[in-house]
Design an enzyme around this catalytic site. Structure first.
Site, PDB file in Angstrom:
ATOM      1  N   LYS A  48       0.922  -1.412   0.020  1.00  0.00           N
ATOM      2  CA  LYS A  48      -0.047   0.120  -0.071  1.00  0.00           C
ATOM      3  C   LYS A  48       1.008   1.175  -0.075  1.00  0.00           C
ATOM      4  O   LYS A  48       1.864   1.259   0.633  1.00  0.00           O
ATOM      5  CB  LYS A  48      -0.893  -0.091   1.297  1.00  0.00           C
ATOM      6  N   GLY A  49       0.424   2.315  -0.554  1.00  0.00           N
ATOM      7  CA  GLY A  49       1.109   3.586  -0.682  1.00  0.00           C
ATOM      8  C   GLY A  49       0.268   4.757  -0.699  1.00  0.00           C
ATOM      9  O   GLY A  49      -1.010   4.588  -0.861  1.00  0.00           O
ATOM     10  N   SER A  50       0.752   5.883  -0.547  1.00  0.00           N
ATOM     11  CA  SER A  50      -0.292   7.275  -0.804  1.00  0.00           C
ATOM     12  C   SER A  50      -1.207   7.314  -2.177  1.00  0.00           C
ATOM     13  O   SER A  50      -1.995   7.917  -1.809  1.00  0.00           O
ATOM     14  CB  SER A  50       0.863   8.295  -0.663  1.00  0.00           C
ATOM     15  N   PHE A  51      -0.654   6.740  -2.979  1.00  0.00           N
ATOM     16  CA  PHE A  51      -1.478   6.952  -4.311  1.00  0.00           C
ATOM     17  C   PHE A  51      -2.399   5.368  -4.390  1.00  0.00           C
ATOM     18  O   PHE A  51      -2.915   5.419  -5.733  1.00  0.00           O
ATOM     19  CB  PHE A  51      -0.644   6.691  -5.680  1.00  0.00           C
ATOM     20  N   GLY A  52      -2.222   4.617  -3.629  1.00  0.00           N
ATOM     21  CA  GLY A  52      -3.040   3.317  -4.198  1.00  0.00           C
ATOM     22  C   GLY A  52      -2.466   2.227  -3.333  1.00  0.00           C
ATOM     23  O   GLY A  52      -1.770   2.041  -2.418  1.00  0.00           O
ATOM     24  N   LYS A  53      -2.720   1.037  -4.145  1.00  0.00           N
ATOM     25  CA  LYS A  53      -2.089  -0.529  -3.421  1.00  0.00           C
ATOM     26  C   LYS A  53      -1.528  -1.307  -4.808  1.00  0.00           C
ATOM     27  O   LYS A  53      -1.795  -0.998  -5.775  1.00  0.00           O
ATOM     28  CB  LYS A  53      -3.319  -0.822  -2.829  1.00  0.00           C
ATOM     29  N   VAL A  54      -1.012  -2.409  -4.017  1.00  0.00           N
ATOM     30  CA  VAL A  54      -0.555  -3.119  -5.063  1.00  0.00           C
ATOM     31  C   VAL A  54      -1.134  -4.676  -4.667  1.00  0.00           C
ATOM     32  O   VAL A  54      -1.237  -4.997  -3.524  1.00  0.00           O
ATOM     33  CB  VAL A  54       1.073  -3.417  -4.974  1.00  0.00           C
ATOM     34  N   LYS A  84      -0.552  -3.078  -9.778  1.00  0.00           N
ATOM     35  CA  LYS A  84      -0.244  -1.775  -9.093  1.00  0.00           C
ATOM     36  C   LYS A  84      -1.451  -0.680  -9.420  1.00  0.00           C
ATOM     37  O   LYS A  84      -1.499  -0.472 -10.792  1.00  0.00           O
ATOM     38  CB  LYS A  84       1.134  -1.096  -9.601  1.00  0.00           C
ATOM     39  N   ASP A 142      17.413   5.613  -7.260  1.00  0.00           N
ATOM     40  CA  ASP A 142      16.691   5.089  -6.180  1.00  0.00           C
ATOM     41  C   ASP A 142      17.167   3.786  -5.733  1.00  0.00           C
ATOM     42  O   ASP A 142      16.329   2.984  -5.315  1.00  0.00           O
ATOM     43  CB  ASP A 142      15.236   5.284  -6.087  1.00  0.00           C
TER      44      ASP A 142
END
Length: 479
Positions: free
Chosen positions: A161-167, A182, A276
């Protein structure tokens, strides 16, 4: 989209505070200092301090519960392991709420937490926003009849999960193929001004094919979301294994390093800088080979001046990035040196809990290499961690890294065919096994949630921002 560790582009030192003095390898290991060139000019101390203070304030408020649990377990087991690493980039400061969301990340199978931004680079030089000011990006339209939709996939498990959505781990209906899907919210991407970063990630992934880089199979969209279907890689993050074991043996590190060198060389030959490289962005497959994921900060270099965006993860930033100089592919070789040092010792070479101090160490600090590291590995580290870009190993191309004596026994053709024996194989039972993925995510019910209508206004009004996002890999078309 990231991992269970913090992945805030504008915050944190990248490592949570540790109880007591951080360790590097075994506490009884001696170190021998190795001098490295001092760069000129350097950023002002005031600007470094300002940037560091902003990041430390963010980190204090955004460490995820899962990261805290991991840190407590490390302290109880007395394991010298690296902790959360926090990317930073210069294009808009996230709010505390957004930063907290960013801590709920799990970097599985190319899940990137696309770059946010910060208003100030250490020395205030460069426009810091080159990715947003370049004008329209050329898009590639899919001209086939095999494009996918979200209804073509069965949702199996949440794996990040992240700030823009999920995987999510998904299965292609009517087939036995397992993928990682994603899912990104358009309104969040537009609000954070990350349209170009997101499109660039997709464009780069669809143009590259390499045994040690995650593959993009499909890309499609709805009116409110973007979807990228990638390889499902289930051997766990390199970060996960490094945290558990403290440090790796030199023969094991050599195989990982060689596979990373092969991948970076491939990217650089196409004028793509990754920007990165760190343990969280490297997965192991079920056989123990590496797979580089998360291309949210990657960029194709179009000019000889390089790029000026202040982005990356604090521990791995090259001196020229901190100085605000234009940078190119050489930053990846510096990051590789930092990563190799961390795998061999347990911590990055210039690590400090104080970000300002860490920046100064990166710019001017003494490189201390433990005595248990072989002379050949020491030589490689010194070459990669050379502050003068023109003298840094790899600046003339990946070939000179491959020719270093430490890699003398590597057959690079066999390596790319994955025929070189690895020294560690993850304990996974099958290609669908999710045992190496944080249960904080896998216990969540997999569903593609709706976006509230009120949140869609801006995104729907700018739907042309994502024109041409649809993609199907050639390998799919040939099936």
């Amino acid at each position: 989209m990231g991992k269970g560790q913090s992945k805030i582009k504008n915050g944190g030192s990248g490592k949570p505070a540790k109880a007591g003095k951080p360790k590097k390898g075994n506490k009884n290991d001696e170190t021998t200092p190795t001098s490295t060139p001092t760069p000129t000019p350097t950023p002002t101390q005031q600007n470094l301090d300002n940037s560091a203070q902003q990041q430390q304030q963010q980190q204090q408020t955004t460490t995820a519960a899962v990261s805290l649990d991991n840190k407590e377990q490390q302290q109880q087991q007395n394991i010298p392991a690296p902790a959360t690493q926090t990317p930073i980039t210069q294009t808009g400061t996230p709010t505390i709420e957004e930063s907290q969301k960013n801590t709920d990340n799990n970097n599985i199978n190319g899940a990137s937490n696309e770059a946010s931004s910060s208003p100030d680079s250490p020395n205030g030089s460069g426009n810091g926003n080159d990715d947003e000011d370049e004008g329209p990006e050329e898009v590639i339209f899919s001209k086939n009849k095999q494009s996918a939709t979200k209804d073509d996939f069965e949702l199996l498990n949440v794996i990040g999960k992240g700030s823009f959505g999920k995987v999510m781990q998904v299965k292609k209906k009517g087939e036995d193929k397992i993928f990682a899907m994603k899912v990104l919210r358009k309104d969040a991407i537009i609000a954070r001004k990350q349209v170009n970063h997101t499109k660039s990630e997709k464009t780069i992934l669809q143009c590259i094919s390499h045994p040690f880089i995650v593959n993009l199979h499909y890309a499609f969209q709805t009116k409110d979301k973007l979807y990228m279907v990638l390889d499902f890689v289930n051997g766990g993050e390199l970060f996960f294994h490094l945290k558990r074991e403290g440090r790796f043996s030199e023969p094991r590190v050599k195989i990982y390093a060689a596979e990373i060198v092969s991948a970076l060389d491939h990217l650089h030959k196409q004028d793509i800088v990754y920007r990165d490289l760190k343990p969280e962005n490297i997965l192991l497959d079920s056989e123990g080979h590496i797979c580089i994921t998360d291309f949210g900060l990657s960029k194709k270099i179009e000019t000889t001046d390089g790029t000026f965006t202040f982005c990356g993860t604090p521990e791995y930033l090259a001196p020229e990035v901190l100085n605000g100089h234009g940078h190119g592919c050489a930053v990846d070789w510096w990051s590789l040196g930092t990563l190799l040092y961390e795998m061999l010792t347990g911590l990055p070479p210039f690590y400090s809990q104080n970000v300002s101090t860490m920046y100064q160490k990166i710019l001017n600090g003494e490189l201390k290499i433990p005595t248990y590291i072989s002379p050949e590995a020491k030589s490689l580290l010194e070459g990669l961690l050379t502050r003068e870009v023109d003298k840094r190993l790899g600046t003339k191309g990946g070939g000179e890294v491959k020719q270093h004596p430490w890699f003398k026994n590597i057959d690079w053709e066999k390596l790319d065919r994955k025929e070189v024996e690895v020294h560690f194989k993850p304990k996974v039972k099958s290609g669908t096994d999710i045992s190496q993925i944080d249960p904080v995510f896998t216990q969540e019910r997999p569903m593609d949630s709706l976006v509230e209508t009120s949140a869609l206004g801006d995104a729907m009004g700018k739907d042309t921002s994502f024109e041409g996002f649809t993609y199907v890999a050639d390998s799919i078309l040939k099936d």
